[in-house]
Write a protein that holds these residues in place. Sequence first.
Motif, PDB file in Angstrom:
ATOM      1  N   GLN A   1       0.825  -1.210   0.000  1.00 34.76           N
ATOM      2  CA  GLN A   1       0.000   0.000   0.000  1.00 34.76           C
ATOM      3  C   GLN A   1       0.857   1.256   0.000  1.00 34.76           C
ATOM      4  O   GLN A   1       0.488   2.277  -0.556  1.00 34.76           O
TER       5      GLN A   1
ATOM      6  N   ASN B   1       2.584   2.597  -3.890  1.00 35.50           N
ATOM      7  CA  ASN B   1       1.726   3.749  -4.179  1.00 35.50           C
ATOM      8  C   ASN B   1       2.394   4.661  -5.200  1.00 35.50           C
ATOM      9  O   ASN B   1       3.596   4.910  -5.143  1.00 35.50           O
TER      10      ASN B   1
ATOM     11  N   VAL C   1       1.965  10.564  -0.713  1.00 35.86           N
ATOM     12  CA  VAL C   1       1.630   9.204  -0.296  1.00 35.86           C
ATOM     13  C   VAL C   1       0.826   9.222   1.006  1.00 35.86           C
ATOM     14  O   VAL C   1       0.003   8.338   1.252  1.00 35.86           O
TER      15      VAL C   1
ATOM     16  N   ASP D   1      -2.976  10.303   0.308  1.00 43.79           N
ATOM     17  CA  ASP D   1      -3.639   9.498  -0.705  1.00 43.79           C
ATOM     18  C   ASP D   1      -4.868   8.825  -0.083  1.00 43.79           C
ATOM     19  O   ASP D   1      -4.854   8.428   1.072  1.00 43.79           O
TER      20      ASP D   1
ATOM     21  N   SER E   1      -6.046   6.017  -0.491  1.00 45.03           N
ATOM     22  CA  SER E   1      -5.870   4.611  -0.120  1.00 45.03           C
ATOM     23  C   SER E   1      -5.085   4.477   1.185  1.00 45.03           C
ATOM     24  O   SER E   1      -5.087   3.423   1.817  1.00 45.03           O
TER      25      SER E   1
ATOM     26  N   HIS F   1      -6.708   8.886  -6.485  1.00 43.21           N
ATOM     27  CA  HIS F   1      -5.757   9.969  -6.748  1.00 43.21           C
ATOM     28  C   HIS F   1      -6.432  11.262  -7.178  1.00 43.21           C
ATOM     29  O   HIS F   1      -5.776  12.208  -7.550  1.00 43.21           O
TER      30      HIS F   1
END
Lengths: 470, 315
Positions: free
Chosen positions: A116, A120, A313, A316, A318, A367
């Motif tokens: 993850q 990324n 990152v 993000d 996620s 994103h």
Amino acid sequence: MVAFYNEMNTADGGVRPHYSEFAKWLQTAAPERLARKRAEADLTFHRVGITFAVYGEDAGKERLIPFDIVPRIIPADEWRDMSAGLRQRVKALNAFLHDIYHDQEIIAAGHIPAAQVLGNRQYRPEMQGVDVPGNIYAHIAGVDIVRAGEGEFYVLEDNLRVPSGVSYMIEDRKMMMRLFPELFSRHKVAPVLHYPDLLFDSLRTAAPDGVEDPTVVVLTPGAYNSAYFEHTYLAQQMGVELVEGRDLFVRDDTVWMRTTRGDERVDVIYRRIDDDYLDPLAFREDSMLGVPGLLSAYKAGRVTLANAIGTGVADDKSIYPYVPEMIRFYLGEEPILNNVPTYMCRKPDDLDYVLNHLGELVVKEVHGAGGYGMLVGPAASAGEIERFRERLIAEPDGYIAQPTLALSNCPTFVDAGIAPRHIDLRPFILSGEEVRMVPGGLTRVALREGSLVVNSSQGGGTKDTWVLEE
Amino acid sequence: MLSRTADHLFWMSRYIERAENLARLLDVTWQMSMVPQSLDAANQNWQAVINLNSLEDAFFAKYSETNAANVLRFMISDVDNPASITACLRMGRENAHAVRGTITAEMWETLNATWIELNTQNTDAMMTYGPSDFFDWVKLRSSLIHGATLGTMLQDEAYQFIRLGTLLERADNTARLLDVKYHVLVPTGEEATTDFYQWGALLRAVSAFEVYRKTFRTGITPSRVAALLTLHPSMPRSLLFCLRGAVRSLALVANDQSGETQRRAGRLYSELRYARIEDILASGLHEFLSDFMDRVEDLCNGVSNDFLVTPQAAA
């Protein structure tokens, strides 16, 4: 029908205590006067040129972000909790960034899957092992917060790359003071106009070691960027140069700017350009906006970039679901602010749930930014939902979904008079030797009735935000 | 200061000054066109406006006749003319936009409001009711910008580049105006045609009618008009005045490589300072003005190379 929390009124029609003085004033204010004042605000914003450039259709035009004359008021105790939560969150995010570019303890401890983070798109391997001054990565953070109920705040997203909007926070305050000075004698509104001072201070303390009197610059993509007004404004208020990539060059791992009196060394760059465009030698080689060799100078510790390279990152979508975990891991504290429950479509179970509940959920591109590429289930047509279903199935990794939050309402002056509209809040958090912020932030309001999307690119407006002092 | 910032400031003021002088030139041509004359003579005056700005190709690509309506439309607002008043004001505003953090809020707002108001101007109505109000408006806006600059801006390096742009552009424009009008009015170079109205209009175009009266206290003669516009030490639009200011500003921003540009500016100033109008007219005003305009252009290039252009951009 969901009952939305109203910032001013209680469910039984009463007025919340922190709005009582304002409500009294509003009752005595003639609608014509309010309409006239609003027109005056538009005129002034146009003349001053507080506009943003629009992408897509009408490209090249400059548009106003609509300003609403009804302030969003936050009582002192709520702000105390909120600011403590923001401090905590930004500290943890900075610790996370330092960690993933160094020892990666949080991954080793099994709190976040390595893929993850390392897999990324926003993770910058170039930053591994690079030490940045004070271990600060996100010098400026803009954290989007919404309220769903009494004392119930959720963080929607952490903007750690180049968050914008702070100039509107300042201009909205100046406009309110100009339009309705009498309101400020009836309320103890915490000041926000010193934000550029705090920013300048944070940037100076971020200078490379050994630089006594650092030269700070603001790096803009140029006059056609949608946030150009803000770039010029902040540079002017801090009294520093507003530079474009072509004004800078790198010699001997040092960054210089070209001036009428020769070359001058630059120590701190408050950059308003995305990572990808910063250095054509290291990132996108077609970038005309960046400075060749900048990454090399940066890694050599000869210049500070604010924010650091590779912060994306951590904001993000996620990674967002793991922020509470970061707070526990790095700070040993329980999160003060809530995260919105998030379904990660890369997980088959989550994807399954999302596909079966598209009509109730908000689906976002991992994103994406600026309210582009997002589906608001309850407001979407059947066709839009089907189109999104196809995109989700095709690329589940690219999406997350969240329950549709019952965003709070705030009274807003619209054509029909005063009516409730949904709002959010973006406070700006500065990290230097200490974490600092001005009380409040930028309140964005969805001007279309029923709309939950507050982004200015999607028809959102702004409000002055008052944190009341005790 | 950033070289690019200086470049924007220099061009911001040049474009504003150019817009103002264009308005002045068109206004004087318009005023002169109301004096009884043959259609040919009238059109010749309008043709001179096009020639003066070297716009023959662009103009004749679109229009066949150099009459008042065509030339006015072309020079005021035609989108195909990059040298129109509208284009100059737009470029002035765009340059200001690029450095709005360097100029004061008052300056920016004045420039920006000018642009916003310009977009509400109606060229058709101008053609019907006469363009003088518009020209007055352009002059007024330019004055407001100068006023905001003088009244609010720190007189630092940035100010000197604004000043340089204004003065060099004005010097060139005054020379152009004099050159074209003088030869329309004195085709043979003799002192015969002393039409009060025509010369009066020319003087008014550079706001020098009253100055002329104060200075000479006699009737208007071409040689005195020429003297006033070239050699008067304190008339703000004269060549001498502009060059003196430019020399001063150059000295205040001087850097390691600007010595040659300063020398040339100083030399041109000195030549004007000790020139006599009789000598200039004897050897030809047109030749004198052409040479002057070439040398002003050379100075502009010097400023550009010494201060504004970044080494890589020049390569």
